[in-house]
Design an enzyme around this catalytic site. Structure first.
Site, PDB file in Angstrom:
ATOM      1  N   CYS A   1       0.836  -1.214   0.000  1.00  0.00           N
ATOM      2  CA  CYS A   1       0.000   0.000   0.000  1.00  0.00           C
ATOM      3  C   CYS A   1       0.865   1.255   0.000  1.00  0.00           C
ATOM      4  O   CYS A   1       0.543   2.245  -0.666  1.00  0.00           O
ATOM      5  CB  CYS A   1      -0.926   0.016   1.216  1.00  0.00           C
ATOM      6  SG  CYS A   1      -2.075  -1.373   1.257  1.00  0.00           S
ATOM      7  N   THR A   2       1.965   1.228   0.727  1.00  0.00           N
ATOM      8  CA  THR A   2       2.853   2.397   0.782  1.00  0.00           C
ATOM      9  C   THR A   2       3.392   2.713  -0.613  1.00  0.00           C
ATOM     10  O   THR A   2       3.407   3.873  -1.044  1.00  0.00           O
ATOM     11  CB  THR A   2       4.006   2.124   1.772  1.00  0.00           C
ATOM     12  OG1 THR A   2       3.435   1.833   3.050  1.00  0.00           O
ATOM     13  CG2 THR A   2       4.942   3.316   1.884  1.00  0.00           C
TER      14      THR A   2
END
Ligand code: BEZ
Length: 212
Positions: free
Chosen positions: A46-47
């Site tokens: 997600c980052t």
């Protein structure tokens, strides 16, 4: 909520975001929009995804397309995570992230798939047109980060095919030849596409991209 299908109205909502409380339709106006969910803040894939979308913001802007992310984390969590996204990818979070801790928007858009996870959203993507209809949906699992160049490519195709009687072939990219839709007769095609066309088959006629 039943699964959203292409052509359905994109449900409206009011939600807390990293840019304050917003109403989706008011925020979107008559732009195109990409609404996408991620499973959880402070997770590795997600980052990378959020940083990539932030880096592509000028490309979305060029396409008159607003982007908005979502997970079931809180606003505080999103805000704290933004620094990590900047540290890792160099990109400032420059679009709103919905803090959907009560799962209201996730339920409206069917972003929780209980047989994958009953607590986290999957990686959903909804592309919504100026008419607020759903134009494209994608669903990826938590373990696979999305290709946001593909999302831009699809927006190019959606915007072109909304304006001209064309479709785009496999792996098409902006600037390449397009297909005249079969419902257009050869006579009409000659008028609509003055650059001419190459009929590979009677039903497969290629023409230069009309808006280039
Ligand atoms: C990730 O973003 O790396 C991730 C999030 C949830 C589950 C698995 C991976």
């Amino acid at each position: 909520m039943a699964t959203l299908r292409l052509g359905d109205d994109a449900p409206d909502f009011t939600a807390e975001t990293t840019e304050g409380t917003l109403n989706f339709r008011e925020w979107k106006g008559d732009s195109w929009a990409v609404l996408f969910s991620h499973p959880k803040d402070f997770t590795p894939v997600c980052t990378t995804e959020l940083g990539r979308v932030a880096g592509l913001k000028p490309e979305f802007d060029k396409r008159n397309t607003k982007v908005i992310g979502l997970s079931v984390d809180t606003s505080d969590s999103h805000g704290n995570w933004a620094q990590d996204i900047k540290d890792v990818t160099g990109n400032e979070l420059n679009f709103p992230l919905i803090a959907d801790s009560d799962k209201k928007v996730a339920d409206l858009y069917d972003m929780i798939h209980p047989n994958a996870s009953d607590t986290m959203t999957v990686r959903s993507v909804f592309i919504i047109g100026p008419d607020n209809k759903v134009k494209l949906t994608l669903t990826y699992p938590a373990s696979t980060g999305r290709n946001f160049d593909e999302i831009l490519r699809v927006i190019d195709s959606l915007q072109l095919t909304a304006e001209y009687k064309v479709a785009t072939p496999s792996d098409w990219k902006d600037g390449e030849d397009v297909i005249i839709v079969p419902a257009v007769s050869d006579d009409e095609a000659k008028e609509r596409f003055p650059k001419g066309f190459d009929a590979k088959k009677p039903y497969l006629r290629l023409t230069p991209q009309p808006n280039k």
